[in-house]
Design a protein around this motif. Sequence first.
Motif, PDB file in Angstrom:
ATOM      1  N   MET A  58       2.034   5.856   4.387  1.00  0.00           N
ATOM      2  CA  MET A  58       0.978   5.420   3.466  1.00  0.00           C
ATOM      3  C   MET A  58      -0.299   6.220   3.724  1.00  0.00           C
ATOM      4  N   VAL A  59      -0.636   6.399   4.994  1.00  0.00           N
ATOM      5  CA  VAL A  59      -1.846   7.164   5.321  1.00  0.00           C
ATOM      6  C   VAL A  59      -1.646   8.644   4.965  1.00  0.00           C
ATOM      7  N   LEU A  60      -0.513   9.175   5.303  1.00  0.00           N
ATOM      8  CA  LEU A  60      -0.235  10.583   5.023  1.00  0.00           C
ATOM      9  C   LEU A  60      -0.312  10.861   3.512  1.00  0.00           C
ATOM     10  N   ASN A  61       0.356  10.006   2.727  1.00  0.00           N
ATOM     11  CA  ASN A  61       0.310  10.171   1.267  1.00  0.00           C
ATOM     12  C   ASN A  61      -1.128  10.146   0.765  1.00  0.00           C
ATOM     13  N   THR A  62      -1.890   9.194   1.281  1.00  0.00           N
ATOM     14  CA  THR A  62      -3.254   9.006   0.780  1.00  0.00           C
ATOM     15  C   THR A  62      -4.146  10.198   1.131  1.00  0.00           C
ATOM     16  N   ILE A  63      -4.058  10.653   2.374  1.00  0.00           N
ATOM     17  CA  ILE A  63      -4.959  11.756   2.753  1.00  0.00           C
ATOM     18  C   ILE A  63      -4.556  13.057   2.051  1.00  0.00           C
ATOM     19  N   VAL A  64      -3.276  13.265   1.870  1.00  0.00           N
ATOM     20  CA  VAL A  64      -2.840  14.485   1.181  1.00  0.00           C
ATOM     21  C   VAL A  64      -3.223  14.404  -0.304  1.00  0.00           C
ATOM     22  N   ALA A  65      -3.061  13.232  -0.896  1.00  0.00           N
ATOM     23  CA  ALA A  65      -3.452  13.061  -2.307  1.00  0.00           C
ATOM     24  C   ALA A  65      -4.940  13.324  -2.455  1.00  0.00           C
ATOM     25  N   ASP A  66      -5.725  12.731  -1.586  1.00  0.00           N
ATOM     26  CA  ASP A  66      -7.176  12.903  -1.659  1.00  0.00           C
ATOM     27  C   ASP A  66      -7.537  14.392  -1.584  1.00  0.00           C
ATOM     28  N   GLN A  67      -6.878  15.073  -0.659  1.00  0.00           N
ATOM     29  CA  GLN A  67      -7.128  16.494  -0.464  1.00  0.00           C
ATOM     30  C   GLN A  67      -6.720  17.298  -1.704  1.00  0.00           C
ATOM     31  N   LEU A  68      -5.582  16.946  -2.293  1.00  0.00           N
ATOM     32  CA  LEU A  68      -5.113  17.677  -3.479  1.00  0.00           C
ATOM     33  C   LEU A  68      -6.054  17.476  -4.668  1.00  0.00           C
ATOM     34  N   PHE A  69      -6.581  16.257  -4.810  1.00  0.00           N
ATOM     35  CA  PHE A  69      -7.563  16.023  -5.883  1.00  0.00           C
ATOM     36  C   PHE A  69      -8.767  16.946  -5.685  1.00  0.00           C
ATOM     37  N   LYS A  70      -9.204  17.039  -4.427  1.00  0.00           N
ATOM     38  CA  LYS A  70     -10.353  17.902  -4.134  1.00  0.00           C
ATOM     39  C   LYS A  70     -10.026  19.358  -4.443  1.00  0.00           C
ATOM     40  N   PHE A  71      -8.808  19.730  -4.087  1.00  0.00           N
ATOM     41  CA  PHE A  71      -8.376  21.107  -4.323  1.00  0.00           C
ATOM     42  C   PHE A  71      -8.420  21.444  -5.813  1.00  0.00           C
ATOM     43  N   VAL A  72      -7.862  20.568  -6.619  1.00  0.00           N
ATOM     44  CA  VAL A  72      -7.838  20.807  -8.063  1.00  0.00           C
ATOM     45  C   VAL A  72      -9.266  20.952  -8.584  1.00  0.00           C
ATOM     46  N   LYS A  73     -10.134  20.091  -8.085  1.00  0.00           N
ATOM     47  CA  LYS A  73     -11.543  20.133  -8.503  1.00  0.00           C
ATOM     48  C   LYS A  73     -12.194  21.455  -8.079  1.00  0.00           C
ATOM     49  N   ASP A  74     -11.927  21.855  -6.836  1.00  0.00           N
ATOM     50  CA  ASP A  74     -12.508  23.099  -6.320  1.00  0.00           C
ATOM     51  C   ASP A  74     -12.047  24.303  -7.138  1.00  0.00           C
ATOM     52  N   PRO A 100       0.820  -1.231   0.000  1.00  0.00           N
ATOM     53  CA  PRO A 100       0.000   0.000   0.000  1.00  0.00           C
ATOM     54  C   PRO A 100       0.844   1.267   0.000  1.00  0.00           C
ATOM     55  N   LEU A 101       2.060   1.181   0.540  1.00  0.00           N
ATOM     56  CA  LEU A 101       2.921   2.373   0.525  1.00  0.00           C
ATOM     57  C   LEU A 101       3.205   2.771  -0.923  1.00  0.00           C
ATOM     58  N   LEU A 102       3.576   1.789  -1.742  1.00  0.00           N
ATOM     59  CA  LEU A 102       3.886   2.085  -3.141  1.00  0.00           C
ATOM     60  C   LEU A 102       2.657   2.627  -3.867  1.00  0.00           C
ATOM     61  N   LYS A 103       1.501   2.042  -3.547  1.00  0.00           N
ATOM     62  CA  LYS A 103       0.265   2.526  -4.185  1.00  0.00           C
ATOM     63  C   LYS A 103      -0.020   3.969  -3.770  1.00  0.00           C
ATOM     64  N   SER A 104       0.213   4.255  -2.488  1.00  0.00           N
ATOM     65  CA  SER A 104      -0.070   5.619  -2.006  1.00  0.00           C
ATOM     66  C   SER A 104       0.908   6.618  -2.619  1.00  0.00           C
ATOM     67  N   ALA A 105       2.124   6.173  -2.876  1.00  0.00           N
ATOM     68  CA  ALA A 105       3.113   7.068  -3.490  1.00  0.00           C
ATOM     69  C   ALA A 105       2.698   7.410  -4.916  1.00  0.00           C
ATOM     70  N   ASP A 106       2.187   6.400  -5.630  1.00  0.00           N
ATOM     71  CA  ASP A 106       1.683   6.622  -6.988  1.00  0.00           C
ATOM     72  C   ASP A 106       0.528   7.598  -6.976  1.00  0.00           C
ATOM     73  N   LEU A 107      -0.341   7.404  -6.009  1.00  0.00           N
ATOM     74  CA  LEU A 107      -1.525   8.253  -5.890  1.00  0.00           C
ATOM     75  C   LEU A 107      -1.128   9.701  -5.628  1.00  0.00           C
ATOM     76  N   LEU A 108      -0.208   9.869  -4.691  1.00  0.00           N
ATOM     77  CA  LEU A 108       0.220  11.227  -4.359  1.00  0.00           C
ATOM     78  C   LEU A 108       0.923  11.865  -5.555  1.00  0.00           C
ATOM     79  N   ASP A 109       1.670  11.046  -6.264  1.00  0.00           N
ATOM     80  CA  ASP A 109       2.328  11.532  -7.479  1.00  0.00           C
ATOM     81  C   ASP A 109       1.278  12.125  -8.428  1.00  0.00           C
ATOM     82  N   LYS A 110       0.213  11.357  -8.672  1.00  0.00           N
ATOM     83  CA  LYS A 110      -0.834  11.826  -9.598  1.00  0.00           C
ATOM     84  C   LYS A 110      -1.469  13.122  -9.099  1.00  0.00           C
ATOM     85  N   ALA A 111      -1.852  13.129  -7.813  1.00  0.00           N
ATOM     86  CA  ALA A 111      -2.569  14.284  -7.265  1.00  0.00           C
ATOM     87  C   ALA A 111      -1.687  15.524  -7.243  1.00  0.00           C
ATOM     88  N   ALA A 112      -0.451  15.352  -6.784  1.00  0.00           N
ATOM     89  CA  ALA A 112       0.443  16.508  -6.655  1.00  0.00           C
ATOM     90  C   ALA A 112       0.846  17.017  -8.035  1.00  0.00           C
TER      91      ALA A 112
END
Length: 741
Positions: free
Chosen positions: A504-520, A200-212
Motif C-alpha cells: 500500500m505504501v509502495l503503490n502510494t509513493i510511486v503513484a505520487d511520484q509518477l503524478f509529479k513526473f507527468v506534471k514535470d 487502503p491497499l485497494l485504494k492505493s492500487a487504484d491510485l497507482l493505476d491512474k498515475a501509471a
Amino acid sequence: MCAQIYFYQSLNNPMSMLRFEALKQALNRVPVSVEPPAKKVSDYFGMNVFDKKAMKSSLPPSVYKRLMATIEKGEKLDASQADAISSAMKAWAIERSATHYTHWFQPLTGSTAEKHDAFFDLSSDGEVIEKFKGSALVQQEPDASSFPSGGLRNTFEARGYTAWDPTSPAFLIETGYGRTLCIPTIFVSYTGEALDHKTPLLKSADLLDKAATAACQFFDKDVRKVHTSLGIEQEFFVVDKALYYARPDLVLSGRTLFGHAPAKGQQLEDHYFGSIPTRVQLFMQDFEIEALKLGIPVHTRHNEVAPGQFECAPIFEEANLAIDHNLLLMDIMEKVAEKHSLKVLFHEKPFAGINGSGKHNNWSMVTNTGINLLAPSSKAKENLQFLVFFINTMKAVYENADVLRASIASAGNDFRLGANEAPPAIMSVFVGKQLTDVLEELEHNATVKIEKGDNMYIKLGINKIPEILMDNTDRNRTSPFAFTGNKFEFRAVGSSANSAAAIMVLNTIVADQLFKFVKDVDALVEKGEKREVAIVNILRDYIKTSKNIRFEGNGYSQEWVDEAKKRGLSNITNTPDAVNAYISAKSKALFSQHGVLSEIELHARHEIMLENYIRKVQIESRALGNLATNQVIPVAIAYQNTLIQNVKGLKDIGLEKEAKAMVERIKELSTYIAGITENIDAMLEERKKANKLDTHERAHAYCHKIKPYFDKIRYNVDKLEITLPDSMWSIAKYRELLFVK
Ligand code: ADP
Ligand code: MG
C-alpha cells in the motif's frame, strides 16, 4: 539428604521429563504420506475457488458481464445482480458440501478473521431452507469490538462492517466434515474508516493505476489500465510439534527467548539448496496441494540458509490477489503442519544467532496491453518507458524512505532488520552494475535524437541496454530493495507480516511520484521542449537528486551504516521510532491528498502498531520471567545443591583442593542465578512503571527500558544451559529444535 537423591529428584523434574518425552516422540515420527486429488495439477488447480470459469458457467450471461465490469472497472452492481451472484455461489458451494459461509477479512492484528454463518435457515412456517441472499454476500456486520481500531471505533458501539471485494474470488475451506465458503472482504467502521489492510491497499492500487496509466500515455495511448504484479516469497522455520510444546516461549511469543547456539549451526551453510528432509518435504507437498486446490500458484520450494528454515514462492499475481493468497497460504501451512506433527514458525527471528525469516515482495507494474513496465525492452521507445518507471520508483523510495520503513515495522522485524543476516533498517536501492552504468550515462552524456516520424532513440555510451539488462545476474541479497531484472524485490518485509501494509505504501509513493513526473514533463513540453527530450531531462534530474538512495555494496557491513549516515539516510532500528513516519506532516499530506488514508486513519494505524508492539514485548517479558523463574532457577538451585553436597563429601574424604575448586563452580552458578533473578526483578519494576504511561511513551519504555533486560537475562540462562547436566534441562535445546528428523 545425600547428593544422589538430589540428583535423582532433579532428573524426575516433571518439566525435564516433558523435554525427553517430546524428544522421544520426535525421534519416533513416521512420515505421513500425501496424495494429490489428481496426477496433473491442471486437473485440480482452483477446484475450490468460485473463479471466473465457475462464474461464467453458473451465472446468467448479462450478470456475468456486469460482474466482470465490476471487477475490471469498479462499476457498481445492483441488488438484483448481487442476488443472482449469491444464489449461484450458494449452489456452487452447497454442491461441494459447504454448510457455512463467512466474510474473510484482514484486521490490523496481522492475521485474518472470519465469522461463520450457516446457510440453513428456518422459513416463516418453520421449514428448513438453505439461504444466502445478495445482501449477505455484499455486506456483513461482525462483532467488531475485539478488533483493534486505534480509537477509531468506540468499542461500545462495536460497529464495523465487512464488504465484499469482488476482485478476489470466493473459495472453500475444508475443515472436518464440512466446508465453509469464504468471501474476501474489506473491513471498515460504520463511518467508513478503514479497519483493515485491504481497504487502503485497494485504494492505493487504484491510485497507482491512474498515475501509471497517465505516465504511459507518453508512450502508448492504448494503455487504459495498469495493475501491480506481486510474487511473495515466504520464508519459515519448521519444528517438531512435541518439541515446540516443550518450549513455552515459542508457544507464547513465537520465538525462543533462550537457547545456546548449537555446535553445528549454519556455519557450514550446507543446508541451503541441500535436500529437504523427507518429513518436511511431505509437509510441503501436502500444503502445496491444498494451496493449488485454492488456486494459489505455488511454484518453488527449497531449503533456506539456516537449519530448519525453508522457503516457498508462488508465481506472481495481481497484488491484491497475491496478498490474499499469501495469507491463505500461511493459514493452510499451519493447518497442514498439524497433520505432520510439525509446527511452522513465521516469526522473523525465532532463533537468536541463526538467520531470520523474511517475505520478499517481488513487485512490478503491468499494463492492460501486457507490458511489464519494469522490464527493459529491445525497442528504444519502450526502453525509455522502462527507464521512466524504474527511475521514478527509485526516486519515490528516496523521497519516502521513512514511511516505507514504517510499513515494515514490527516487534518481530526489529530483531531482523539490521541484524547481520538481514537487510538493514536503512532503505536503499540496489540496481546492479549495468543499470548503474546506464544511469551514469543518462546523467552525464545521453543525448536524445528524434528521427523523422515518431521514432526516437537515446544515444547512450552503451547502446545495447536490453540484452545486458535481460541478463541481470549480479544479485545483491543484502539490499532491502533490489532491482532483479524485471521487478523490484522488497526484501525487508517480515515473514509474519501482511504484505498489504508495505505494498500500500509502495503503490502510494510511486503513484505520487509518477503524478509529479507527468506534471514535470508537461511543464517542459509547454515551454516548447520535445516530449522525449523533456522526459530525458526530467529523468536526468531525478537521477541526480535521488543518487543517495543507490547502494551497490554490502548492506550488512558497518561501512554501509557509516556511509549511510554521511549521506543523511535514516537508520531507524526500532518500531516505536519507525512508525512515527506514519503521522509526520509529510505522510499526512501524501496519504490524505490521494485519498488512500485520512489523517484520522493514519493516527489510528500508528496507535495500533504501537499497541501491537507493546503487546508483543509485554508477552515476551512475562514469558521470559516465568520461564526463567519456574524452569531455570529451580534446576539451577537443585544442581547447585548437589554440588554443595559434593563439596561436603570431598571434604569428608580429605580432598580439600578439589572441594575448593568445586566451590568456585558453585560461586559461578550463583552469579548466573543472581544475574537472572536480579534482572527479572528490575524488569518487573520497569514494567510496572511503563504500564502507567500513555501508548506512545509506553511503547518507548517497552523498547528502551524493558527489552534490554531480555539479553541480560538470556545471557545467564544460556550460561546455565551449557553448565547444567543435560538431563536436568527442561527446555528443548536449539540442536533438538533445529534439525528436524
Ligand atoms: P529468488 O529466490 O531468486 O528471488 P524465486 O523464484 O524464489 O526467486 O522468487 C521470485 C518471485 O518473483 C516469484 O514469486 C516470481 O513469480 C516473482 N516474479 C517474477 N517476475 C515478476 C514480476 N514481473 N512481477 C512480480 N513478481 C515477479
Ligand atoms: Mg527473492
